[in-house]
Design a protein around this motif. Structure first.
Motif, PDB file in Angstrom:
ATOM      1  N   LEU A 226      33.544  41.915  32.794  1.00 16.75           N
ATOM      2  CA  LEU A 226      34.161  40.942  31.888  1.00 16.75           C
ATOM      3  C   LEU A 226      33.248  40.546  30.737  1.00 16.75           C
ATOM      4  O   LEU A 226      33.686  39.881  29.797  1.00 16.75           O
TER       5      LEU A 226
ATOM      6  N   ILE B 140      35.671  40.302  40.484  1.00 11.42           N
ATOM      7  CA  ILE B 140      35.675  39.750  39.116  1.00 11.42           C
ATOM      8  C   ILE B 140      34.278  39.877  38.506  1.00 11.42           C
ATOM      9  O   ILE B 140      34.131  40.273  37.347  1.00 11.42           O
TER      10      ILE B 140
ATOM     11  N   TRP C 223      42.637  29.608  26.650  1.00 15.26           N
ATOM     12  CA  TRP C 223      43.372  28.517  27.291  1.00 15.26           C
ATOM     13  C   TRP C 223      42.935  27.192  26.677  1.00 15.26           C
ATOM     14  O   TRP C 223      43.696  26.248  26.566  1.00 15.26           O
ATOM     15  N   GLU C 224      41.666  27.136  26.349  1.00 15.35           N
ATOM     16  CA  GLU C 224      41.097  25.968  25.672  1.00 15.35           C
ATOM     17  C   GLU C 224      39.993  26.484  24.754  1.00 15.35           C
ATOM     18  O   GLU C 224      39.671  27.677  24.773  1.00 15.35           O
TER      19      GLU C 224
ATOM     20  N   TYR D 104      41.163  35.496  28.704  1.00 15.22           N
ATOM     21  CA  TYR D 104      40.909  36.335  29.873  1.00 15.22           C
ATOM     22  C   TYR D 104      39.591  35.960  30.554  1.00 15.22           C
ATOM     23  O   TYR D 104      39.501  35.931  31.773  1.00 15.22           O
TER      24      TYR D 104
ATOM     25  N   GLY E  57      37.808  30.807  35.909  1.00 20.54           N
ATOM     26  CA  GLY E  57      38.677  29.834  36.587  1.00 20.54           C
ATOM     27  C   GLY E  57      39.044  30.298  37.986  1.00 20.54           C
ATOM     28  O   GLY E  57      39.027  29.505  38.939  1.00 20.54           O
ATOM     29  N   PHE E  58      39.342  31.572  38.113  1.00 19.53           N
ATOM     30  CA  PHE E  58      39.723  32.076  39.431  1.00 19.53           C
ATOM     31  C   PHE E  58      38.514  32.125  40.365  1.00 19.53           C
ATOM     32  O   PHE E  58      38.626  31.848  41.563  1.00 19.53           O
TER      33      PHE E  58
ATOM     34  N   VAL F  55      38.561  47.654  24.568  1.00 18.28           N
ATOM     35  CA  VAL F  55      38.168  46.288  24.238  1.00 18.28           C
ATOM     36  C   VAL F  55      38.614  45.896  22.839  1.00 18.28           C
ATOM     37  O   VAL F  55      39.076  44.797  22.609  1.00 18.28           O
TER      38      VAL F  55
ATOM     39  N   ALA G 185      36.134  30.003  40.239  1.00 16.48           N
ATOM     40  CA  ALA G 185      35.881  28.598  40.601  1.00 16.48           C
ATOM     41  C   ALA G 185      36.713  28.192  41.817  1.00 16.48           C
ATOM     42  O   ALA G 185      36.210  27.529  42.733  1.00 16.48           O
ATOM     43  N   TRP G 186      37.981  28.595  41.818  1.00 20.29           N
ATOM     44  CA  TRP G 186      38.805  28.288  42.994  1.00 20.29           C
ATOM     45  C   TRP G 186      38.190  28.893  44.252  1.00 20.29           C
ATOM     46  O   TRP G 186      38.062  28.229  45.281  1.00 20.29           O
TER      47      TRP G 186
ATOM     48  N   GLN H  16      41.089  46.525  21.294  1.00 18.14           N
ATOM     49  CA  GLN H  16      42.503  46.207  21.151  1.00 18.14           C
ATOM     50  C   GLN H  16      42.864  44.825  21.678  1.00 18.14           C
ATOM     51  O   GLN H  16      44.018  44.413  21.596  1.00 18.14           O
TER      52      GLN H  16
ATOM     53  N   LEU I 272      34.439  41.077  27.301  1.00 21.78           N
ATOM     54  CA  LEU I 272      35.333  40.112  26.647  1.00 21.78           C
ATOM     55  C   LEU I 272      34.593  39.211  25.659  1.00 21.78           C
ATOM     56  O   LEU I 272      35.217  38.424  24.947  1.00 21.78           O
TER      57      LEU I 272
ATOM     58  N   GLN J 280      38.082  33.065  30.414  1.00 20.82           N
ATOM     59  CA  GLN J 280      38.276  31.751  31.045  1.00 20.82           C
ATOM     60  C   GLN J 280      39.073  31.903  32.341  1.00 20.82           C
ATOM     61  O   GLN J 280      38.822  31.189  33.323  1.00 20.82           O
ATOM     62  N   SER J 281      39.992  32.827  32.353  1.00 23.37           N
ATOM     63  CA  SER J 281      40.775  33.090  33.573  1.00 23.37           C
ATOM     64  C   SER J 281      39.882  33.617  34.694  1.00 23.37           C
ATOM     65  O   SER J 281      39.992  33.187  35.845  1.00 23.37           O
ATOM     66  N   GLY J 282      39.007  34.535  34.340  1.00 22.22           N
ATOM     67  CA  GLY J 282      38.098  35.090  35.343  1.00 22.22           C
ATOM     68  C   GLY J 282      37.218  34.013  35.974  1.00 22.22           C
ATOM     69  O   GLY J 282      37.105  33.918  37.197  1.00 22.22           O
TER      70      GLY J 282
END
Lengths: 152, 152
Positions: free
Chosen positions: A74, A69, A88-89, A30, A36-37, A19, A39-40, A21, A77, A32-34
């Motif tokens: 996570l 996920i 991302w934002e 990362y 976001g995915f 972590v 959410a889809w 690193q 993170l 936000q990606s988790g």
């Protein structure tokens, strides 16, 4: 630690390990990606349940992705200091994530429990049961957002 | 269709269904999220393998997340016309994704195969074997990027 979304103690404890690193802006990206995915995948399960055209295989894939996920750890993170910063934002993580750990841990465990249950129920293929469980899962998302995520 | 990352025929075929209700900018954001989250998990597996401090449980969680995302059917997010557009950032999907379907399908299947294999090998807990399989998986990522993703 297996079912905890936010293993904060672990995240702090393994400084020097995996972590530590990760750069703060990447950690934010990362996580936000988790979300976001997920959410889809929640969205398409909802569409399957409500659209009158239930596709069991698609729902299983989506539920499996959410489950994996959710169980990925996570929470690691949420590096100290990443209540500010842009992935991302700009992050909307509230600073009480790092201070209300007991409350957060309960919210995270509730989320994981319902995600695991959703993956189990998806295997059966009953749209109504999946819909009911998706609502439960969504409730745990909302609860956590209400407490720990700033509004836009 | 189970092991295909890019079920383009399906994506086109179910217009009016789940996929068609996703807005193009969201589809781009969701696929960027999926790859972003896989990137984290590949990175931490690499750190585990190379860092001299192998954590079997963490690697299993990471490999499971990669596997579930790879098998989620995220190829459906390559909606027609989304070779242009901004999700989290401007997409770098090249237009041959929509024209070289056979080549793409092979690349996607190779990726899924190696992701499934990685999740299986992670269960054993041998760092060297995981590292070798991670390299194989990374090779399929790179192959696909070389052919279908524009450079920055």
């Amino acid at each position: 630690m297996k079912s905890k979304l936010f293993p904060l103690v672990l995240a702090v404890g393994i400084a020097g390990g995996a972590v530590a690193q990760v750069r703060p802006e990447d950690a934010i990206k990362y996580r936000q990606s988790g979300y976001g995915f997920m959410a889809w995948n929640m969205g398409r399960i909802k569409t399957n349940v409500e659209g009158g055209n239930y596709n069991k295989e698609e729902v299983i894939k989506a539920a499996n992705a959410i489950q994996a996920i959710a169980n990925s750890g996570l929470g690691a993170l949420y590096l100290p200091g990443t209540d500010k910063g842009k992935g991302w934002e700009e992050t909307r993580a509230k600073s009480n994530i790092w201070t209300e750990q007991e409350k957060l841990g309960k919210a995270a465990m509730a989320f994981n429990k319902e995600a695991n249950e959703l993956a189990k129920i998806a295997q059966v293929g009953d749209a109504a049961a999946v819909g009911a469980q998706l609502d439960k899962l969504g409730g745990t998302c909302k609860g956590c957002h209400d407490d720990f995520k700033a509004k836009k």
